[in-house]
Design a protein around this motif. Structure first.
Motif, PDB file in Angstrom:
ATOM      1  N   LYS A  75       0.831  -1.206   0.000  1.00  0.00           N
ATOM      2  CA  LYS A  75       0.000   0.000   0.000  1.00  0.00           C
ATOM      3  C   LYS A  75       0.868   1.259   0.000  1.00  0.00           C
ATOM      4  CE  LYS A  75      -0.864  -0.085   4.952  1.00  0.00           C
ATOM      5  NZ  LYS A  75      -1.855  -0.180   5.998  1.00  0.00           N
ATOM      6  N   PHE A  76       2.034   1.218   0.644  1.00  0.00           N
ATOM      7  CA  PHE A  76       2.943   2.365   0.605  1.00  0.00           C
ATOM      8  C   PHE A  76       3.506   2.547  -0.801  1.00  0.00           C
ATOM      9  CE2 PHE A  76       4.396   2.663   5.318  1.00  0.00           C
ATOM     10  CZ  PHE A  76       3.080   2.756   5.714  1.00  0.00           C
ATOM     11  N   GLN A  77       3.816   1.454  -1.461  1.00  0.00           N
ATOM     12  CA  GLN A  77       4.340   1.542  -2.825  1.00  0.00           C
ATOM     13  C   GLN A  77       3.287   2.097  -3.781  1.00  0.00           C
ATOM     14  OE1 GLN A  77       5.811  -2.377  -3.647  1.00  0.00           O
ATOM     15  NE2 GLN A  77       7.703  -2.038  -2.519  1.00  0.00           N
ATOM     16  N   ILE A  78       2.052   1.669  -3.610  1.00  0.00           N
ATOM     17  CA  ILE A  78       0.971   2.189  -4.454  1.00  0.00           C
ATOM     18  C   ILE A  78       0.774   3.679  -4.181  1.00  0.00           C
ATOM     19  CG2 ILE A  78      -1.519   2.088  -4.859  1.00  0.00           C
ATOM     20  CD1 ILE A  78      -1.290  -0.975  -4.426  1.00  0.00           C
ATOM     21  N   VAL A 112       1.453   9.426  -5.715  1.00  0.00           N
ATOM     22  CA  VAL A 112       2.079  10.724  -5.451  1.00  0.00           C
ATOM     23  C   VAL A 112       2.993  11.107  -6.612  1.00  0.00           C
ATOM     24  CG1 VAL A 112       3.714  11.951  -3.963  1.00  0.00           C
ATOM     25  CG2 VAL A 112       1.887  10.582  -2.946  1.00  0.00           C
ATOM     26  N   GLY A 113       3.752  10.138  -7.122  1.00  0.00           N
ATOM     27  CA  GLY A 113       4.604  10.400  -8.280  1.00  0.00           C
ATOM     28  C   GLY A 113       3.790  10.826  -9.488  1.00  0.00           C
ATOM     29  N   GLY A 114       2.650  10.189  -9.697  1.00  0.00           N
ATOM     30  CA  GLY A 114       1.775  10.573 -10.804  1.00  0.00           C
ATOM     31  C   GLY A 114       1.221  11.972 -10.635  1.00  0.00           C
ATOM     32  N   LEU A 115       0.858  12.315  -9.401  1.00  0.00           N
ATOM     33  CA  LEU A 115       0.391  13.675  -9.135  1.00  0.00           C
ATOM     34  C   LEU A 115       1.495  14.706  -9.384  1.00  0.00           C
ATOM     35  CD1 LEU A 115      -1.771  13.202  -5.913  1.00  0.00           C
ATOM     36  CD2 LEU A 115      -2.556  13.907  -8.172  1.00  0.00           C
ATOM     37  N   PHE A 145      11.765   7.094  -7.120  1.00  0.00           N
ATOM     38  CA  PHE A 145      12.922   6.205  -7.075  1.00  0.00           C
ATOM     39  C   PHE A 145      13.856   6.486  -5.911  1.00  0.00           C
ATOM     40  CE2 PHE A 145      11.812   5.668 -11.596  1.00  0.00           C
ATOM     41  CZ  PHE A 145      11.582   4.309 -11.546  1.00  0.00           C
ATOM     42  N   SER A 146      13.845   7.676  -5.396  1.00  0.00           N
ATOM     43  CA  SER A 146      14.762   7.956  -4.295  1.00  0.00           C
ATOM     44  C   SER A 146      14.068   8.068  -2.952  1.00  0.00           C
ATOM     45  CB  SER A 146      15.532   9.238  -4.564  1.00  0.00           C
ATOM     46  OG  SER A 146      14.679  10.346  -4.466  1.00  0.00           O
ATOM     47  N   ARG A 147      12.771   8.435  -2.971  1.00  0.00           N
ATOM     48  CA  ARG A 147      12.061   8.750  -1.725  1.00  0.00           C
ATOM     49  C   ARG A 147      12.906   9.702  -0.898  1.00  0.00           C
ATOM     50  NH1 ARG A 147       8.842   5.344   1.318  1.00  0.00           N
ATOM     51  NH2 ARG A 147       7.745   7.019   2.213  1.00  0.00           N
ATOM     52  N   ASN A 148      13.642  10.542  -1.596  1.00  0.00           N
ATOM     53  CA  ASN A 148      14.473  11.561  -0.973  1.00  0.00           C
ATOM     54  C   ASN A 148      14.146  12.862  -1.685  1.00  0.00           C
ATOM     55  OD1 ASN A 148      16.434  13.077   0.217  1.00  0.00           O
ATOM     56  ND2 ASN A 148      18.145  11.919  -0.562  1.00  0.00           N
TER      57      ASN A 148
END
Length: 72
Positions: A4-7, A12-15, A46-49
């Motif tokens: 669920k975190f990955q989804i 969020v990336g799409g937004l 990809f980085s979550r940074n």
């Protein structure tokens, strides 16, 4: 990291890609807006940074806490 975190990260990336493309599309050429929106999304996913900060672990923990609070 759970599924669920990955989804949520993908959403969020799409937004980020959509908003970045829409906003930048008013200022720069469409092909450049799409490339930059995609870059922003990829940088987050990809980085979550976010934005390359040296405090990446703190951001990742805050994002995970947010997901824990609002995702079932």
């Amino acid at each position: 990291m759970s599924l669920k975190f990955q989804i949520a990260d993908i959403l969020v990336g799409g937004l980020l890609a959509g908003i970045g493309t829409f906003v930048l599309g008013e200022v720069v050429a469409p092909y450049l807006a799409i490339a930059l929106g995609t870059f922003f999304a990829a940088m987050f996913y990809f980085s979550r940074n976010p934005w390359g900060s040296p405090n990446g672990d703190e951001y990742n923990d805050a994002i995970d806490d947010f997901y824990d609070r609002y995702l079932p």
